[in-house]
Design an enzyme around this catalytic site. Structure first.
Site, short mmCIF file in Angstrom:
data_model
loop_
_atom_site.label_atom_id
_atom_site.label_comp_id
_atom_site.label_asym_id
_atom_site.label_seq_id
_atom_site.Cartn_x
_atom_site.Cartn_y
_atom_site.Cartn_z
N GLY A 1 41.08 46.27 33.39
CA GLY A 1 42.34 45.95 32.72
C GLY A 1 42.07 45.21 31.42
O GLY A 1 41.15 44.40 31.34
N GLY B 1 35.72 43.07 34.24
CA GLY B 1 36.06 42.17 35.34
C GLY B 1 35.30 42.58 36.58
O GLY B 1 34.29 43.29 36.49
N THR C 1 38.93 38.63 32.15
CA THR C 1 40.10 39.01 32.95
C THR C 1 41.18 37.95 32.79
O THR C 1 40.86 36.75 32.74
CB THR C 1 39.79 39.17 34.45
OG1 THR C 1 41.03 39.23 35.17
CG2 THR C 1 38.97 38.04 35.03
N ASP D 1 43.00 37.28 35.09
CA ASP D 1 43.12 36.69 36.43
C ASP D 1 42.26 35.43 36.60
O ASP D 1 42.47 34.65 37.53
CB ASP D 1 42.69 37.71 37.51
CG ASP D 1 43.52 38.98 37.47
OD1 ASP D 1 44.61 38.96 36.88
OD2 ASP D 1 43.06 40.00 38.04
N MET E 1 50.92 37.89 37.44
CA MET E 1 49.83 38.75 37.92
C MET E 1 48.73 37.87 38.53
O MET E 1 48.91 36.67 38.72
CB MET E 1 49.27 39.57 36.76
CG MET E 1 50.10 40.79 36.41
SD MET E 1 49.25 41.75 35.12
CE MET E 1 50.13 43.29 35.21
N GLY E 2 47.59 38.47 38.79
CA GLY E 2 46.46 37.68 39.30
C GLY E 2 45.80 38.26 40.53
O GLY E 2 44.83 37.69 41.02
N ARG E 3 46.37 39.34 41.08
CA ARG E 3 45.83 39.93 42.31
C ARG E 3 45.69 38.87 43.41
O ARG E 3 46.66 38.16 43.67
CB ARG E 3 44.49 40.63 42.03
CG ARG E 3 44.58 41.78 41.04
CD ARG E 3 43.27 42.50 40.88
NE ARG E 3 42.78 42.95 42.16
CZ ARG E 3 43.20 44.06 42.79
NH1 ARG E 3 44.10 44.84 42.21
NH2 ARG E 3 42.73 44.38 43.96
#
Ligand code: F6P
Length: 344
Positions: free
Chosen positions: A12, A101, A123, A125, A167-169
Site C-alpha cells: 500500500g 511493508g 507503512t 500502519d 486504518m491500521g489492520r
C-alpha cells in the site's frame, strides 16, 4: 561503467514514498550509479516494466502522496520464487532498493538468497519491527486527528456520537495516535479488546455531564472482548488478503441502541494514505534517501534503513522482516489517554 541499481515501491502506498525516491536519486546523482525504477511493485519485476530515474524525473516529487513508480499490494512471490528470480536477473541489476511493508518484505524474504537488497520500511500502519516509526504514519495520523477535530463540530451541533474508523489492520497505532492527539472521548484498538459495558457506562457518564457530542476513534481491526475483528472482503493473491472494515458502523448502531444517543460513523479509508507528507515524514525520508545512497556506495546490502532513537540509521534487514509490531497495552500513549479520561 555505471552500476545498475533497482528501486521499487511495494504494498500500500504511504506518504513519503516520493520523498524516498527523490532523496535517493538526488543523493546518488554524482556517483557512477544508474538508478532503474521498477513500476508497480513486484508486478514490474515479473513484467520487466522499468523506467529511468534521473534527477530531472524526480524533481519535487517529495511533496506529493502516492508513488511515482506505482505500487501494488496484490501480488506475492509465494509459489513464484523461480519466476521472480528469473525476471529479476533479466533486469541485470546489481541490487534492489525496496520500500515496502510486511507483505513486501515477506515476499522478498522468499527470494532473498538471489537478490542483493536494501530494505526501506514504510507503512501508514506503523507496525514494522526494527524501526521506531515508519514514514507515512505521521501524515496518516494527522488525517485522523484533523478529521476528529473537524467532525466534533457537527457532533456537538446535532448532539451526536460520531465513530471514526481508522486504518491500521491488526495494529492500533493510527487509531491511538489520531485519537489521542484529537482528545477523542474513546479510542478502540485491536490490541485492547473493548468492554461493551464499560464503554456504554463511559458514554452515559459523558452525556449526563452535559456533553453534547462525543467522538470515538476505532481501529479497523478492533473488536469487543469475546468477539473478533470484522473482515469486509478478501483480495485473493495479496500477501495479506483480509481487508478489515465495518466496525465503526456496527459501533454507531450499537451506541444508539444502547444509550439512545444518536450516532453516525465515518470511515476515513484511503484519505489516510493520500495526503501530502508532513514535515516529520519529509525529514525522515530526506535523511533515509541520503543513508540509502551511502549504503549503495558502501555495498551495504542485506541492511535496512531505519529510525532508532530519533535518528535515521541502518540495521540488518532481518530486523524488519518480523511479525507485525503491535501496540503494547501498557504503551505510554495508552497511559496518557487513560490519564486524560479517554476510554481505551
Ligand atoms: O497496510 C496499509 C493499509 O492502508 C491498511 O491500513 C489497510 O487495511 C489496507 O492497507 C488497505 O488496503 P487496500 O489499499 O488494498 O484497500
Amino acid at each position: 561503467m555505471k552500476k545498475r541499481i533497482g528501486l521499487m515501491t511495494g504494498g500500500g502506498d504511504a506518504p513519503g514514498l516520493n520523498g524516498i525516491i527523490e532523496a535517493t536519486v538526488r543523493a546518488l546523482a554524482h556517483h557512477p550509479i544508474e538508478l532503474v525504477g521498477i513500476r508497480d511493485g513486484f508486478e514490474g519485476i515479473y513484467n520487466g516494466s522499468t523506467c529511468s530515474l534521473t534527477p530531472e524525473v524526480v524533481l519535487n516529487a517529495h511533496a506529493s502522496a502516492g508513488t511515482l513508480l506505482g505500487t501494488s499490494n496484490k501480488s506475492s512471490t509465494k509459489g513464484r520464487e523461480e519466476e521472480f528470480l528469473k525476471a529479476f536477473n533479466a533486469l541485470k541489476l546489481e541490487g534492489l532498493i525496496a520500500a515496502g511493508g510486511d507483505g513486501t518484505f515477506e515476499g522478498l524474504s522468499r527470494v532473498i538468497k538471489g537478490v542483493k537488497l536494501i530494505g526501506v520500511p514504510k507503512t501508514i500502519d506503523n507496525d514494522l519491527q526494527g524501526t521506531d516509526v515508519t514514514f507515512g504514519f505521521d501524515t496518516a495520523c494527522a488525517v485522523v486527528s484533523e478529521a476528529v477535530d473537524a467532525l466534533r463540530a457537527t457532533a456537538d451541533a446535532h448532539r451526536r456520537v460520531i465513530v471514526v474508523e481508522a486504518m491500521g489492520r491488526t495494529a492500533g497505532w493510527l487509531a491511538l495516535g489520531g485519537g489521542l492527539t484529537s482528545y477523542a472521548d474513546a479510542i478502540l484498538i485491536p490490541e485492547k479488546p473493548f468492554d461493551r459495558d464499560a464503554l456504554k457506562a463511559h458514554l452515559l457518564k459523558l452525556r449526563a455531564s452535559g456533553q453534547r457530542g462525543a467522538m470515538i476513534v476505532v481501529g479497523e481491526g478492533a473488536f469487543a472482548k469475546g468477539e473478533s475483528a470484522r473482515i469486509a472482503f478478501r483480495v485473493e493473491g495479496s500477501p495479506q488478503a483480509d481487508r478489515f472494515g465495518g466496525i465503526a458502523e456496527q459501533i454507531a448502531r450499537w451506541v444508539e441502541q444502547e444509550t439512545g444517543w444518536e450516532s453516525r460513523h465515518v470511515v476515513l479509508g484511503h484519505l489516510q494514505r493520500s495526503r501530502h507528507p508532513t514535515t516529520t515524514d519529509r525529514f525522515i525520508t530526506a535523511a533515509m534517501g541520503v543513508e540509502i545512497a551511502r549504503m549503495v556506495m558502501e555495498n551495504a546490502w542485506g541492511n535496512a534503513v531505519v529510525v532508532r532513537d530519533g535518528l535515521v540509521t541502518r540495521a540488518p534487514l532481518t530486523d524488519i522482516m518480523k511479525p507485525a509490531r503491535l501496540v503494547d497495552p501498557e504503551h505510554r500513549w495508552v497511559k496518557i489517554a487513560e490519564a486524560l479520561g479517554i476510554y481505551i
